[in-house]
Design a protein around this motif. Structure first.
Motif, PDB file in Angstrom:
ATOM      1  N   GLU A   1       0.844  -1.198   0.000  1.00 22.99           N
ATOM      2  CA  GLU A   1       0.000   0.000   0.000  1.00 22.99           C
ATOM      3  C   GLU A   1       0.880   1.249   0.000  1.00 22.99           C
ATOM      4  O   GLU A   1       1.880   1.326   0.721  1.00 22.99           O
ATOM      5  CB  GLU A   1      -0.908  -0.017   1.228  1.00 22.99           C
TER       6      GLU A   1
ATOM      7  N   THR B   1     -11.844  -0.053   2.919  1.00 24.27           N
ATOM      8  CA  THR B   1     -10.884   0.147   4.012  1.00 24.27           C
ATOM      9  C   THR B   1      -9.818   1.165   3.627  1.00 24.27           C
ATOM     10  O   THR B   1      -9.434   2.044   4.423  1.00 24.27           O
ATOM     11  CB  THR B   1     -10.224  -1.189   4.386  1.00 24.27           C
ATOM     12  N   PHE B   2      -9.307   1.073   2.377  1.00 26.49           N
ATOM     13  CA  PHE B   2      -8.263   1.985   1.931  1.00 26.49           C
ATOM     14  C   PHE B   2      -8.796   3.419   1.806  1.00 26.49           C
ATOM     15  O   PHE B   2      -8.195   4.379   2.329  1.00 26.49           O
ATOM     16  CB  PHE B   2      -7.700   1.507   0.595  1.00 26.49           C
TER      17      PHE B   2
ATOM     18  N   SER C   1     -11.532   4.755   3.091  1.00 27.76           N
ATOM     19  CA  SER C   1     -12.124   5.335   4.305  1.00 27.76           C
ATOM     20  C   SER C   1     -11.070   6.015   5.181  1.00 27.76           C
ATOM     21  O   SER C   1     -11.411   6.853   6.021  1.00 27.76           O
ATOM     22  CB  SER C   1     -12.854   4.244   5.102  1.00 27.76           C
ATOM     23  N   ARG C   2      -9.794   5.632   4.991  1.00 26.35           N
ATOM     24  CA  ARG C   2      -8.731   6.278   5.771  1.00 26.35           C
ATOM     25  C   ARG C   2      -8.323   7.631   5.183  1.00 26.35           C
ATOM     26  O   ARG C   2      -7.588   8.385   5.824  1.00 26.35           O
ATOM     27  CB  ARG C   2      -7.498   5.369   5.831  1.00 26.35           C
TER      28      ARG C   2
ATOM     29  N   LEU D   1      -7.275  11.430   7.131  1.00 27.94           N
ATOM     30  CA  LEU D   1      -5.872  11.714   6.844  1.00 27.94           C
ATOM     31  C   LEU D   1      -5.706  13.100   6.222  1.00 27.94           C
ATOM     32  O   LEU D   1      -4.851  13.893   6.651  1.00 27.94           O
ATOM     33  CB  LEU D   1      -5.306  10.640   5.913  1.00 27.94           C
TER      34      LEU D   1
END
Length: 798
Positions: free
Chosen positions: A584, A692-693, A695-696, A700
């Protein structure tokens, strides 16, 4: 006491009632008897009639007496007026007689008085001339001045003034009648072709004495006596005697000798001449605070402040003495002030500044500012006091002298561009020290592996190298004071200068390479102090040029070395993450945008609030600064935009990479018991990974961008790219009836994610499009045709 009728009647009635008829329970039944009242009132009326007659008779007598007195007074006034008129007429006649008949006698008396005054003046002049001739014959024939010596020994101011005047006249006579004595040098007559000019003179001429030498010796003796008398009077505080001596000496030689004697022998200069050799002391901590850019200036040096306080008291006290002792007090005051400023204050000021210069450049500048402020306060206090004109305002001449002496003290420190060069050098040294580890960190970026903050050090620039090398060279310079070197090392966070020279051995951490708003605020604070100091010291002269020079230092260090270097490193890291496939992408550089944007805002606000208004008087310089600022801010903003664009590419590339892992069987589930039952799952694993990726991202980037238009635009770009990826993604797969439900679940999750970003109404049609895509996979063919027709009809009707 006022007469009240009611009270009078009541008193009569009360006296007319007998005691046995007064109020009481036993007497209330008796009938009223008016007879006592009638008798009482009759008697009272009769008595009042008698009194009225007596009063009228007395009034008539008094009126008659008044009329007789008035008649007598009128007669007396008439008699006095007649006599006064007679006196006035007599005086008028006498005056006319004097003006007419005796006018010639009066004019004659006036002319006689004037003639007598002229004769007296001529007599005095003749006597003075006779005495002058006698003195000349005495000095020229016998070489003596006994006549003048007698007058000098008699004492008294008038006699000494006469001696001084006669001595000056004798000098003029000597120049005219005895030119030989003025042509001699050191007692030897002037030679022409080896033959003395006085050789052919008569024997009587040869026997003449050197009149010039004799008269000058007498003048010197007279001057010494007067000076001695003046000094004795000064010690005894006899101001009248001082005034008399000063007046004589002024008539004798313009007062230069007595002024010099008064000033040179003043106790203030005697005491200060002994103290001037003392070294500038002071507490070590005070000097350290003076050199510390983060500490407040402690103010003026203690010995200089003590001198200023003493000067304030001495000048105010001596001005009263000078006013009483000298008839030309203003001239003496001027000399006294010049001596104080040119000797005592200037010498101590130079010593203090030399000491401060051995500490650091900042210590010198702060000492210069504090000294100028304290001396300016002293000048203002002396002007308000009035000095010789106290308590009236100070005279224009002394005001001019004070201003001139004040300016002369600081001329060496502000000549040309010397002052602004000191300020520039001080700021450059402080900025280089503060950013030293930052420049070292980023100069090693190529040698460092590409992990987060270490990957920030990718390519060193020439600007970083030149700034680092200049700083090291400055530390190695022999003219750098040890105290300043220690302060610069402390600001840089180094232990010693040798450590700075061996750059490969300097330990730097990841934190040394990131931006800090505290560091930026320190840089702006130092610059603000320099600007305030410059405005106070320069007095507004060349302010625009000075501001332009300081603006260039700020833009170079804070804008280019600090901000651009960090943004370039972040941009390089973001670009390097675009093609990451194995793991990632590292987005840890994103929070570092927050201090960069904050510092950009501080820089822009400081320039527009402080620097540009100060440069406004010079239109060309202000335009140049505004243009330079706009170019710098555009460059920085473009770098931030570049980082954000790289971030969008990184996000979409990695999202595309995750979507590519979607299995073809995910949307065509079989009834095989051994295969996964996707209908029981909420979403596919690929959808979960994408969710998941992504939503961060929102929390951030909230740490980097302030909520507002910029943040919304960024997420809108990401959402539009993600929508396009989804359109392309679902075109690649065949979906059966059961798989349509799976697709709908995935799209629902994606829509939930996008709605959480609060993209506004602008993105709502895209959300609806994604919802309709999900419906396409769950409705039958006939229902699909009906749904398409319904949508088309709704679109046509709208």
């Amino acid at each position: 006491r006022d007469f009240i009728v009611k009270d009078f009647i009541e008193s009569l009635s009360d006296s007319a009632v007998p005691p046995n008829r007064k109020s009481g329970p036993a007497n209330q039944a008796n009938a009223f008897d008016p007879k006592p009242f009638i008798r009482t009132f009759e008697h009272a009326l009769n008595r009042m009639a008698e009194l009225s007659g007596e009063l009228e008779h007395r009034e008539n007598e008094l009126s008659t007496a008044v009329r007789r007195a008035e008649a007598q007074h009128a007669s007396t006034l008439q008699t006095a007026n007649r006599k006064l008129e007679q006196v006035r007429q007599s005086c008028g006649g006498l005056e006319m007689k004097l003006q007419g008949e005796d006018s010639r006698s009066v004019n004659a008396v006036v002319r006689v008085g004037q003639r007598l005054e002229e004769l007296d003046h001529q007599r005095t002049k003749a006597q003075d001339t006779k005495f002058l001739i006698q003195c000349w014959f005495e000095v020229s024939q016998r070489g003596e001045l006994f006549l003048l010596e007698d007058i000098r020994r008699q004492g008294g101011g008038d006699g000494k003034v006469r001696c001084a005047k006669i001595a000056r006249q004798l000098i003029k006579i000597s120049q005219s009648l005895d030119p030989e004595s003025w042509q001699q040098a050191n007692g030897v007559s002037r030679q022409v072709n080896g033959i003395s000019e006085s050789h052919d003179k008569s024997k009587s001429r040869q026997r003449r004495h050197n009149t010039r030498e004799l008269i000058e010796k007498f003048s010197e003796t007279l001057e010494k006596d007067l000076l001695k008398s003046f000094d004795d009077f000064y010690r005894r505080e006899n101001f009248d005697g001082m005034h008399e001596c000063a007046k004589v000496l002024y008539d004798f030689n313009g007062g230069s000798s007595v002024i010099g004697s008064f000033v040179n022998q003043h106790q203030f200069f005697i005491d200060r001449s002994q103290l001037i050799t003392e070294e500038v002391g002071g507490d070590t901590k005070t000097w350290e605070r003076l050199a510390d850019p983060d500490a407040e200036s402690p103010g003026v040096e203690s010995s200089l402040q003590s001198l200023i306080d003493e000067v304030r008291i001495v000048v105010q006290e001596e001005s009263a003495i000078i006013k009483r002792a000298f008839p030309y007090a203003e001239q003496v005051m001027v000399k006294f002030l010049q001596r104080i400023f040119q000797q005592s204050i200037q010498q101590r000021l130079e010593m203090v500044l030399e000491k401060a210069n051995t500490i650091s450049s900042l210590a010198f500048l702060r000492s210069l500012q504090a000294a100028r402020s304290a001396l300016n306060t002293l000048i203002d206090d002396l002007k308000m006091h009035g000095l010789t004109d106290h308590p009236e305002p100070i005279s224009p001449q002394i005001t001019l002298v004070l201003d001139q002496q004040f300016d002369d003290l600081f001329v060496p420190y502000f000549a040309g561009s010397s002052y602004i060069e000191r300020e520039k050098r001080n700021l450059e040294e402080l900025y280089a020290s503060l950013l030293f580890k930052f420049t070292i960190f980023h100069s090693r970026r190529r040698k460092a592996p590409t992990t987060f903050m270490r990957s920030l050090a990718k390519s060193g620039s020439e600007m970083l190298a030149s700034a680092r090398d200049a700083y090291v060279e400055r530390l190695d310079s022999s003219d750098l004071a040890p105290a300043q070197k220690a302060m610069l090392l402390r600001v840089a966070g180094l232990k010693d200068a040798d450590n700075a020279k061996s750059q490969t051995e300097i330990e730097v951490s990841d934190e040394d390479g990131v931006l800090s708003t505290a560091t930026a605020k320190r840089m702006l604070k130092w610059l603000a102090e320099a600007i305030g100091r410059g405005l106070e010291l320069s007095g507004g002269n060349d302010t625009a040029r000075d501001v332009s020079a300081l603006h260039q230092i700020l833009v170079t260090n804070l804008g280019e070395i600090y901000l651009e270097t960090s943004l370039d490193a972040a941009s390089d890291l973001a670009a390097s993450q675009e093609n990451v496939t194995k793991s990632e992408p590292d987005l840890a550089y994103v929070p570092r945008l927050k201090p960069a944007i904050t510092i950009m805002h501080l820089l822009s606000t400081f320039i527009h609030t402080v620097l540009l208004p100060l440069a406004a008087p010079n239109i060309s310089i202000r335009k140049s600064l505004a243009r330079s600022t706009d170019q710098t801010m555009e460059s920085l903003e473009s770098k931030v935009n570049s980082i954000l664009q790289h971030s969008i590419d990184v996000i979409l590339n990695w999202t595309s990479k995750i979507l590519s892992t979607q299995k073809k069987t995910d949307f065509r589930p079989r009834d095989d018991p051994s295969s996964p039952n996707y209908l029981e799952l909420l979403q596919t694993p690929t959808c979960q990974s994408v969710y998941t990726f992504l939503s961060r991202l929102h929390p951030l980037f909230l740490t980097a961008l302030t909520p507002g238009a910029n943040l919304t635009s960024f997420f809108l770009e990401v959402a539009l790219g993600f929508r396009s990826l989804l359109f392309q993604h679902f075109q690649k797969f065949q979906v059966n009836a059961a798989g349509g439900i799976v697709v709908t679940k995935d799209l629902t999750k994606y829509i939930e994610l996008l709605r959480s970003w609060e993209l506004g109404e602008e993105f709502e049609p895209s959300v609806e499009a994604l919802t309709e895509i999900g419906h396409l996979f769950v409705v039958g063919p006939e229902a699909l045709k009906e749904r398409v027709r319904g949508k088309a009809a709704a679109a046509g009707g709208g």
